[in-house]
Design an enzyme around this catalytic site. Structure first.
Site, PDB file in Angstrom:
ATOM      1  N   CYS A 292       0.840  -1.186   0.000  1.00 40.56           N
ATOM      2  CA  CYS A 292       0.000   0.000   0.000  1.00 40.56           C
ATOM      3  C   CYS A 292       0.873   1.232   0.000  1.00 40.56           C
ATOM      4  O   CYS A 292       2.093   1.168   0.009  1.00 40.56           O
ATOM      5  CB  CYS A 292      -0.820   0.013   1.250  1.00 40.56           C
ATOM      6  SG  CYS A 292       0.217   0.353   2.639  1.00 40.56           S
TER       7      CYS A 292
ATOM      8  N   ARG B  98       0.635   2.327  -5.933  1.00 44.14           N
ATOM      9  CA  ARG B  98       1.109   1.234  -5.083  1.00 44.14           C
ATOM     10  C   ARG B  98      -0.001   0.293  -4.640  1.00 44.14           C
ATOM     11  O   ARG B  98       0.264  -0.855  -4.263  1.00 44.14           O
ATOM     12  CB  ARG B  98       1.789   1.808  -3.836  1.00 44.14           C
ATOM     13  CG  ARG B  98       2.974   2.692  -4.134  1.00 44.14           C
ATOM     14  CD  ARG B  98       3.494   3.264  -2.850  1.00 44.14           C
ATOM     15  NE  ARG B  98       3.972   2.222  -1.979  1.00 44.14           N
ATOM     16  CZ  ARG B  98       5.211   1.758  -1.957  1.00 44.14           C
ATOM     17  NH1 ARG B  98       6.106   2.263  -2.761  1.00 44.14           N
ATOM     18  NH2 ARG B  98       5.557   0.810  -1.128  1.00 44.14           N
TER      19      ARG B  98
ATOM     20  N   TRP C 184      -3.709  -2.283  -0.476  1.00 45.61           N
ATOM     21  CA  TRP C 184      -3.662  -3.423  -1.388  1.00 45.61           C
ATOM     22  C   TRP C 184      -3.853  -4.632  -0.460  1.00 45.61           C
ATOM     23  O   TRP C 184      -2.916  -5.076   0.192  1.00 45.61           O
ATOM     24  CB  TRP C 184      -2.321  -3.460  -2.115  1.00 45.61           C
ATOM     25  CG  TRP C 184      -2.285  -4.456  -3.248  1.00 45.61           C
ATOM     26  CD1 TRP C 184      -2.650  -4.244  -4.544  1.00 45.61           C
ATOM     27  CD2 TRP C 184      -1.851  -5.817  -3.181  1.00 45.61           C
ATOM     28  NE1 TRP C 184      -2.473  -5.397  -5.277  1.00 45.61           N
ATOM     29  CE2 TRP C 184      -1.986  -6.372  -4.475  1.00 45.61           C
ATOM     30  CE3 TRP C 184      -1.371  -6.644  -2.155  1.00 45.61           C
ATOM     31  CZ2 TRP C 184      -1.659  -7.693  -4.757  1.00 45.61           C
ATOM     32  CZ3 TRP C 184      -1.045  -7.959  -2.451  1.00 45.61           C
ATOM     33  CH2 TRP C 184      -1.191  -8.472  -3.744  1.00 45.61           C
TER      34      TRP C 184
ATOM     35  N   ASN D 249       1.620  -0.893   6.135  1.00 43.75           N
ATOM     36  CA  ASN D 249       1.986  -1.556   4.892  1.00 43.75           C
ATOM     37  C   ASN D 249       2.769  -2.809   5.271  1.00 43.75           C
ATOM     38  O   ASN D 249       3.742  -2.716   6.021  1.00 43.75           O
ATOM     39  CB  ASN D 249       2.852  -0.603   4.059  1.00 43.75           C
ATOM     40  CG  ASN D 249       3.500  -1.275   2.848  1.00 43.75           C
ATOM     41  OD1 ASN D 249       4.529  -0.814   2.376  1.00 43.75           O
ATOM     42  ND2 ASN D 249       2.928  -2.334   2.347  1.00 43.75           N
ATOM     43  N   GLY D 250       2.341  -3.964   4.788  1.00 48.96           N
ATOM     44  CA  GLY D 250       3.067  -5.201   5.070  1.00 48.96           C
ATOM     45  C   GLY D 250       2.120  -6.278   5.571  1.00 48.96           C
ATOM     46  O   GLY D 250       0.906  -6.216   5.370  1.00 48.96           O
TER      47      GLY D 250
ATOM     48  N   GLU E  61       8.411 -10.520 -22.048  1.00 45.58           N
ATOM     49  CA  GLU E  61       8.101  -9.172 -21.587  1.00 45.58           C
ATOM     50  C   GLU E  61       6.934  -8.585 -22.403  1.00 45.58           C
ATOM     51  O   GLU E  61       6.037  -7.944 -21.861  1.00 45.58           O
ATOM     52  CB  GLU E  61       9.349  -8.275 -21.671  1.00 45.58           C
ATOM     53  CG  GLU E  61       9.122  -6.793 -21.440  1.00 45.58           C
ATOM     54  CD  GLU E  61       8.585  -6.420 -20.057  1.00 45.58           C
ATOM     55  OE1 GLU E  61       8.512  -7.284 -19.167  1.00 45.58           O
ATOM     56  OE2 GLU E  61       8.224  -5.237 -19.878  1.00 45.58           O
TER      57      GLU E  61
ATOM     58  N   LYS F  33       3.348  -7.307 -20.862  1.00 47.22           N
ATOM     59  CA  LYS F  33       2.720  -5.987 -21.068  1.00 47.22           C
ATOM     60  C   LYS F  33       1.262  -6.179 -21.469  1.00 47.22           C
ATOM     61  O   LYS F  33       0.379  -5.471 -21.016  1.00 47.22           O
ATOM     62  CB  LYS F  33       3.404  -5.182 -22.170  1.00 47.22           C
ATOM     63  CG  LYS F  33       4.770  -4.602 -21.915  1.00 47.22           C
ATOM     64  CD  LYS F  33       4.919  -3.778 -20.677  1.00 47.22           C
ATOM     65  CE  LYS F  33       5.385  -4.628 -19.544  1.00 47.22           C
ATOM     66  NZ  LYS F  33       5.908  -4.086 -18.367  1.00 47.22           N
TER      67      LYS F  33
ATOM     68  N   GLU G  55      -0.822  -7.528 -18.383  1.00 40.19           N
ATOM     69  CA  GLU G  55      -0.958  -6.589 -17.273  1.00 40.19           C
ATOM     70  C   GLU G  55      -2.074  -5.581 -17.495  1.00 40.19           C
ATOM     71  O   GLU G  55      -2.851  -5.309 -16.592  1.00 40.19           O
ATOM     72  CB  GLU G  55       0.358  -5.800 -17.084  1.00 40.19           C
ATOM     73  CG  GLU G  55       1.417  -6.541 -16.339  1.00 40.19           C
ATOM     74  CD  GLU G  55       2.702  -5.731 -16.245  1.00 40.19           C
ATOM     75  OE1 GLU G  55       3.188  -5.536 -15.132  1.00 40.19           O
ATOM     76  OE2 GLU G  55       3.224  -5.285 -17.286  1.00 40.19           O
TER      77      GLU G  55
ATOM     78  N   HIS H 162       7.084 -28.171 -29.220  1.00 39.18           N
ATOM     79  CA  HIS H 162       7.127 -29.194 -28.164  1.00 39.18           C
ATOM     80  C   HIS H 162       5.864 -29.195 -27.314  1.00 39.18           C
ATOM     81  O   HIS H 162       5.894 -29.625 -26.166  1.00 39.18           O
ATOM     82  CB  HIS H 162       8.374 -28.987 -27.299  1.00 39.18           C
ATOM     83  CG  HIS H 162       9.638 -29.152 -28.077  1.00 39.18           C
ATOM     84  ND1 HIS H 162      10.151 -30.371 -28.433  1.00 39.18           N
ATOM     85  CD2 HIS H 162      10.468 -28.236 -28.630  1.00 39.18           C
ATOM     86  CE1 HIS H 162      11.244 -30.206 -29.149  1.00 39.18           C
ATOM     87  NE2 HIS H 162      11.451 -28.912 -29.280  1.00 39.18           N
TER      88      HIS H 162
ATOM     89  N   LYS I 131       2.437  -1.429  -8.088  1.00 38.20           N
ATOM     90  CA  LYS I 131       3.705  -1.192  -8.784  1.00 38.20           C
ATOM     91  C   LYS I 131       4.892  -1.818  -8.068  1.00 38.20           C
ATOM     92  O   LYS I 131       5.665  -2.547  -8.649  1.00 38.20           O
ATOM     93  CB  LYS I 131       3.954   0.300  -8.960  1.00 38.20           C
ATOM     94  CG  LYS I 131       5.262   0.541  -9.687  1.00 38.20           C
ATOM     95  CD  LYS I 131       5.178   1.696 -10.606  1.00 38.20           C
ATOM     96  CE  LYS I 131       6.379   1.770 -11.507  1.00 38.20           C
ATOM     97  NZ  LYS I 131       6.242   0.947 -12.707  1.00 38.20           N
TER      98      LYS I 131
HETATM   99  N1  GLU Z   1      -1.902  -6.433   5.521  1.00 35.76           N
HETATM  100  C1  GLU Z   1      -2.624  -5.200   5.551  1.00 35.76           C
HETATM  101  C2  GLU Z   1      -4.053  -5.366   5.036  1.00 35.76           C
HETATM  102  O1  GLU Z   1      -4.376  -6.319   4.373  1.00 35.76           O
HETATM  103  C3  GLU Z   1      -1.914  -4.094   4.798  1.00 35.76           C
HETATM  104  C4  GLU Z   1      -1.874  -4.349   3.335  1.00 35.76           C
HETATM  105  C5  GLU Z   1      -1.186  -3.251   2.566  1.00 35.76           C
HETATM  106  O2  GLU Z   1       0.057  -3.197   2.624  1.00 35.76           O
HETATM  107  O3  GLU Z   1      -1.905  -2.498   1.895  1.00 35.76           O
HETATM  108  O4  GLU Z   1      -4.855  -4.519   5.307  1.00 35.76           O
END
Ligand code: GLU
Length: 589
Positions: free
Chosen positions: A2, A27, A74, A100-101, A468, A472, A475, A491, A584
Site C-alpha cells: 500500500c 502502489r 492493497w 503496509n506489510g 516481456e 505488457k 498486465e 514441443h 507497482k
Molecule cells: N496487511 C494489511 C491489510 O491487508 C496491509 C496491506 C497493505 O500493505 O496495503 O490490510
C-alpha cells in the site's frame, strides 16, 4: 504494497494527504482512509475504491488540523471493505494505525488479545497492532510502539497516532518508509513521490528504526534500545513534473514516449560504476542477476548479452526462488535489479545472499531506496519517477545499463566491441522513430488484436523479449498472452494454434530462423503479427522497426510491444495506469 503518507506541520493537513495519497495510488488502490488529529481528537474517513473517486469529498472541515496520516490499501488479509480499510483503531478509539506489510503472527496475537477482552472491528492483520498499542500505552506513543513491536512478527511500515498527542510515530521492517523534511513540516511517506511537490529533502528510514514526527522536528530511534540516531539528509533530483501526466491520456503512454530521453540518460549515466561493476563481474565465478517481474526479463536478456559479447556466464534467478536455487558463498556476486529498490522478493534474496557472504550490487531507479542501502555498489537508472503500474521506461533503461555492463566486461577482456558501441548510439533515435509511428501501431492494434489469446515468440535473446511483450499485454489488457521461445512451440504449445490464437513474432534483421516457426504456425491456420527489424513479407500484419543489429533488437521490439499492450488496453476501456489487482512495487512476500 500500500501507500502511506503522514504529515505534521503548520499547514492544513487534509489537502497534503489527498495530494500525497494520489501520488502513491500506483502502489495499491482497493480502498483508502484518512485520519487527522487536533485538540478535538481524531477525525477519520474511509472508502472502498480509488482515491481519485473520493478526492473531492475530502475537506479540511471533515479532516481538520495540521497532523494526520492516510493509506491506500492493497488487501492481503481481509476483503476489500470499508471496515478493513485503514486506519484501524484500538477498543477505545484512542490510538489509530495504518500499515503496509503483513503481520505474520496476527492470528495468534488476535486470539490472545480477544481472550484479554479486545473487540476487533476488521478482518485485517493490521488491527492487532492498534490493540497491542492500547495495552502498552502510558501517555507516550513511541514507548508503546517499542513495547508492542516486541511481539510482532512479519513485515511492516506502521504509522501510529494517539488522540492526546500531537505526533505521529513510524516503525519499519522490510517495508519502505521515507521522511521528507521541509520548512513547513515533516512528511513521512512510502516513497518520495508522496511529498516531492513539497520538498526534495529526504531521510530514508532503515529496518529496526522508529521515527517520531512532530510539527517542527523529528527524531529517529533504534526500535530496540530507544537510542537516538543521527542520519544525513539526501537531496532528490526528480522534478515535481515527473509525477504529472503532462497532457498525455495516461502515465503509461507518457512514460513510453519519454524513452528516447530516458534511454539516452541510461546510455551515459554512472560510467565509473559500470566499469567497476563490470570488473567485479569478470572477477567472480558465480554471478547472479536477482530480479522478478519485468526486471527478471531484462536480466534474462542480459544473460545472452554477457555470453555473446563478453563470453561470461551470469545466471538470472527469479528472486522469489533464490533461497531455493542459489548456491551462495564468499565468491558469489549478486546483482539485484529492481525498479523501486523495494521489491520484497528481491530484497529478501539480497539479504539471503549477503548472509552467506556474497558481494552485493544493485541496478535501481529509485534514489535512497532500500536496495541501494544494502549494496556495495549501485547503478541508478536516472529514468525519473515511473507512475504507471506497468514498467516501460525503467525496463528499457535496465536493458541499456545491462548492455553497457556486458560491453564493459568484454572491453576489460580486450574484445573489440566498437560495432556495438556505435549501435547503442543510435538507440535513442531508433526509439523515437517507433514512438513517432504510434498512430499506425494504434490502427494495427485496433484492426488486428481482436481475439482473446496471444502467443509472443522470439528466438535467442528475443525469447525473454517475447515474455516481456506478453506480460505488457496481460498486465493492462487482461487478455491471455504467453511468451515463449519460438523453437519451444513445437514441443507442445503448437497444439493450441487455431483461428482464435494469434501469434506476435519478433523477427530480427539477420538471424531469421524464426521464419520457419512462423511457417509452422501459418500451416496450422494461425495468424501472425510480426514485429520485424527492417520489415518482412512473411506475415499478413507487420510492425516495422528500424533494422538495428540483432544484439540490440530487444530494445526496439520492446517499445513496439509496449505500444501494442497500451493500445489494446485503451481499446478495451481498461484503467491502463492502475490495472486491476496489480501494484507497482510489490513490497509483500
Ligand atoms: N496487511 C494489511 C491489510 O491487508 C496491509 C496491506 C497493505 O500493505 O496495503 O490490510
Amino acid at each position: 504494497m500500500c501507500g502511506i503518507i503522514g504529515y505534521a506541520g503548520d499547514k492544513p493537513v487534509a489537502p497534503i494527504l489527498v495530494k500525497g495519497l494520489s501520488r502513491l495510488e500506483y502502489r495499491g488502490y482497493d480502498s483508502c482512509g484518512f485520519l487527522t488529529v487536533n485538540e478535538k481528537g481524531f477525525h477519520s474517513k474511509k472508502w472502498v475504491g480509488k482515491i481519485s473517486n473520493v478526492a473531492d469529498k475530502i475537506t479540511s472541515s471533515d479532516l481538520p488540523g495540521s497532523i494526520g496520516m492516510a493509506h491506500t490499501r492493497w488487501a492481503t488479509h481481509g476483503g476489500v471493505t470499508e471496515a478493513n480499510a485503514h486506519p484501524h483503531f484500538d477498543c477505545k478509539n484512542n490510538i489509530a494505525v495504518v500499515h503496509n506489510g503483513i503481520i505474520s503472527n496476527y492470528l495468534e496475537l488476535k486470539k490472545n488479545l480477544q481472550a484479554r477482552g479486545h473487540i476487533f472491528k476488521s478482518e485485517t492483520d493490521t488491527e492487532v497492532f492498534a490493540h497491542l498499542l492500547e495495552e502498552n500505552y502510558n501517555g507516550n506513543l513511541e514507548n508503546a510502539v517499542m513495547e508492542a513491536l516486541k511481539s510482532v512478527k512479519g513485515t511492516y511500515a506502521f504509522l501510529a497516532a494517539a488522540r492526546n498527542e500531537n505526533k505521529l510515530v513510524c516503525a519499519r521492517k522490510e517495508s519502505p518508509a521515507m521522511l521528507g523534511i521541509s520548512n513547513h513540516g515533516i512528511f513521512i511517506g512510502s516513497d518520495i513521490s508522496s511529498f516531492l511537490e513539497f520538498t526534495n529533502r529526504a531521510v530514508p528510514l532503515d529496518d529496526g528504526e522508529i521515527c517520531v514526527i512532530e510539527k517542527d522536528n523529528y527524531k529517529i530511534l533504534d526500535s530496540k534500545t530507544g537510542a537516538e540516531k543521527i542520519k544525513n539528509e539526501i537531496i532528490i533530483d526528480w522534478k515535481p513534473e515527473s509525477v504529472e501526466k503532462s497532457g498525455y491520456d495516461h502515465f503509461m503512454l507518457k512514460e513510453i514516449c519519454e524513452q528516447p530521453t530516458t534511454i539516452k540518460i541510461a546510455k551515459g549515466i554512472y560510467a565509473n560504476e559500470i566499469k567497476t561493476l563490470a570488473g567485479m563481474i569478470n572477477d567472480h565465478d558465480t554471478v547472479y542477476l536477482l530480479a522478478t517481474g519485468s526486471s527478471m526479463y531484462a536480466a534474462m536478456i542480459a544473460e545472452y548479452w554477457f555470453a555473446e559479447i563478453a563470453h561470461k556466464r551470469v545466471q538470472t534467478i527469479d528472486s522469489s526462488e533464490f533461497s531455493q536455487k542459489g548456491i551462495v558463498n564468499g565468491s558469489t556476486l549478486a546483482i539485484a535489479i529492481t525498479q523501486s529498490g523495494e521489491t520484497y522478493d528481491t530484497l529478501s534474496a539480497v539479504r539471503f545472499a549477503k548472509e552467506k557472504g556474497a558481494r552485493i550490487a544493485s541496478i535501481v531507479n529509485t534514489v535512497g531506496s532500500t536496495a541501494t542501502r544494502e549494496s556495495e555498489i549501485n547503478i541508478m537508472l536516472g529514468a525519473g519517477f515511473e507512475s504507471a503500474v506497468c514498467a516501460t521506461k525503467t525496463f528499457t533503461s535496465q536493458l541499456m545499463v545491462l548492455l553497457r555492463l556486458a560491453i564493459e566486461s568484454a572491453k576489460l577482456k580486450n574484445k573489440d566491441v566498437s560495432m556495438l558501441e556505435n549501435e547503442i548510439e543510435k538507440i535513442p533515435a531508433v526509439t523515437k522513430e517507433i514512438i513517432d509511428q504510434r498512430e499506425t501501431i494504434k490502427q494495427i492494434v485496433e484492426n488486428n488484436f481482436t481475439v482473446k489469446n496471444y502467443l509472443y515468440i522470439g528466438r535467442g535473446l528475443n525469447f525473454p523479449t517475447a515474455m516481456e511483450g506478453a506480460l505488457k499485454m496481460k498486465e493492462v489488457s487482461y487478455l491471455h498472452a504467453e511468451g515463449m521461445a519460438a523453437g519451444f512451440l513445437k514441443h507442445g504449445t503448437i497444439s493450441l494454434i487455431d483461428k482464435e490464437m494469434y501469434t506476435v513474432a519478433f523477427i530480427p534483421k539477420d538471424d531469421r530462423k524464426i521464419l520457419s516457426n512462423i511457417e509452422e504456425i501459418k500451416a496450422r491456420g494461425g495468424k501472425i503479427i510480426a514485429i520485424a527489424a527492417g520489415g518482412t513479407s512473411h506475415a499478413p500484419v507487420v510492425i516495422n522497426v528500424p533494422a538495428v543489429d540483432d544484439l540490440v533488437s530487444p530494445i526496439p521490439f520492446t517499445i513496439a510491444s509496449q505500444l501494442i499492450g497500451y493500445y489494446a488496453a485503451v481499446k478495451l476501456g481498461n484503467d491502463v495506469d492502475r490495472p486491476r489487482a496489480l501494484a507497482k512495487s510489490v513490497t509483500v512476500e
